[in-house]
Design a protein around this motif. Structure first.
Motif, short mmCIF file in Angstrom:
data_model
loop_
_atom_site.label_atom_id
_atom_site.label_comp_id
_atom_site.label_asym_id
_atom_site.label_seq_id
_atom_site.Cartn_x
_atom_site.Cartn_y
_atom_site.Cartn_z
N VAL A 110 10.83 19.32 36.13
CA VAL A 110 10.68 20.84 37.49
C VAL A 110 9.38 20.12 38.38
O VAL A 110 8.66 19.23 38.03
CB VAL A 110 10.30 21.36 37.20
N GLU A 111 9.88 19.92 39.96
CA GLU A 111 8.65 20.13 40.77
C GLU A 111 7.63 20.37 41.18
O GLU A 111 8.52 22.00 40.98
CB GLU A 111 9.51 19.07 42.02
N ILE A 112 6.58 20.30 40.87
CA ILE A 112 5.51 21.55 40.93
C ILE A 112 4.64 21.29 43.11
O ILE A 112 4.48 20.61 43.21
CB ILE A 112 4.22 21.24 40.60
N PHE A 113 4.91 22.22 43.56
CA PHE A 113 5.02 22.91 44.79
C PHE A 113 3.27 22.63 45.30
O PHE A 113 2.68 23.30 44.62
CB PHE A 113 5.39 23.84 45.25
N ASP A 114 3.06 22.22 45.73
CA ASP A 114 1.41 22.63 46.63
C ASP A 114 1.84 23.80 47.90
O ASP A 114 2.32 23.49 47.82
CB ASP A 114 0.90 21.51 47.76
N HIS A 115 1.40 25.18 46.57
CA HIS A 115 1.87 26.21 47.01
C HIS A 115 0.60 26.50 49.25
O HIS A 115 1.70 27.00 49.91
CB HIS A 115 0.87 27.18 46.11
N ARG A 116 0.03 25.05 48.97
CA ARG A 116 -0.43 25.67 50.75
C ARG A 116 0.56 24.78 51.39
O ARG A 116 0.68 25.15 52.86
CB ARG A 116 -1.93 24.50 50.75
N LYS A 117 0.97 23.32 51.11
CA LYS A 117 1.71 23.36 52.37
C LYS A 117 3.15 23.71 52.42
O LYS A 117 3.80 23.69 52.76
CB LYS A 117 2.43 21.68 51.40
N LEU A 118 4.15 24.27 51.26
CA LEU A 118 4.79 24.98 51.06
C LEU A 118 4.34 26.57 51.61
O LEU A 118 5.42 26.43 52.82
CB LEU A 118 4.82 26.02 49.54
N HIS A 119 3.19 27.01 52.15
CA HIS A 119 2.94 28.10 52.93
C HIS A 119 2.82 27.82 54.55
O HIS A 119 3.46 28.45 55.18
CB HIS A 119 1.74 28.36 52.45
N ARG A 120 2.06 26.88 54.78
CA ARG A 120 2.80 26.21 55.72
C ARG A 120 3.76 25.20 56.20
O ARG A 120 4.03 26.48 57.47
CB ARG A 120 1.82 24.54 56.51
N ALA A 121 4.84 25.13 55.86
CA ALA A 121 6.11 24.46 55.84
C ALA A 121 6.60 26.37 55.88
O ALA A 121 7.92 25.47 57.04
CB ALA A 121 6.49 24.16 55.17
N LEU A 122 6.62 26.83 55.47
CA LEU A 122 7.46 27.84 55.92
C LEU A 122 6.76 29.07 57.33
O LEU A 122 7.30 30.33 57.59
CB LEU A 122 7.45 28.58 54.65
#
Length: 137
Positions: A110-122
């Motif tokens: 599984v790929e672990i996402f950086d939640h901060r980057k995910l937050h900004r991307a979404l």
């Protein structure tokens, strides 16, 4: 395959020969069904049609008026995706039904996402985020 021939192969535990006539395997290989899906190597007896509370297949001693059902692999585990490795694929010895359930164990990358980057991307606003999901700043 004729029922009598199929039952002889089951008695010999010749899964390789039996699987040459398996409909799902033929469809997977041709791409006509479940295109891209995979199934592991079957090294267990057909999972259907057992006599309940028995290891005998129905139809070995047919009763009058009973439909004749040939043993078959009706219970299967398929998967789709990258980074998936099947570690085991087996039949459970549970006799509560005319089917034997199957199970499989997988190793999955599984790929672990950086939640901060995910937050900004979404582009979430904090009001739109589910209260159980925490996005550290």
């Amino acid at each position: 395959m004729l029922d009598a021939e199929l039952r002889k192969l089951v008695a010999k535990k010749d899964w390789t020969e039996l699987l040459k006539s398996d409909q799902l395997i033929k469809e997977l290989r041709s791409g006509h069904a479940f295109d891209g899906w995979k199934e592991g190597v079957i090294n267990f007896a057909p999972t259907y049609k057992y006599e309940i509370n028995s290891d005998r297949y129905a139809g070995e001693n047919p009763k009058e008026g009973e439909k004749k059902r040939s043993p078959a692999w009706c219970d299967r585990v398929l998967w789709l995706g990258k980074g998936i490795k099947q570690l085991s694929y087996k039949q459970a010895n549970i006799r509560l039904s005319d089917h034997r359930p199957v199970s499989s164990i997988f190793l999955v990358e599984v790929e672990i996402f950086d939640h901060r980057k995910l937050h900004r991307a979404l582009n979430f606003s904090t009001a739109a985020v589910h209260p159980d999901i925490y996005f550290p700043d």
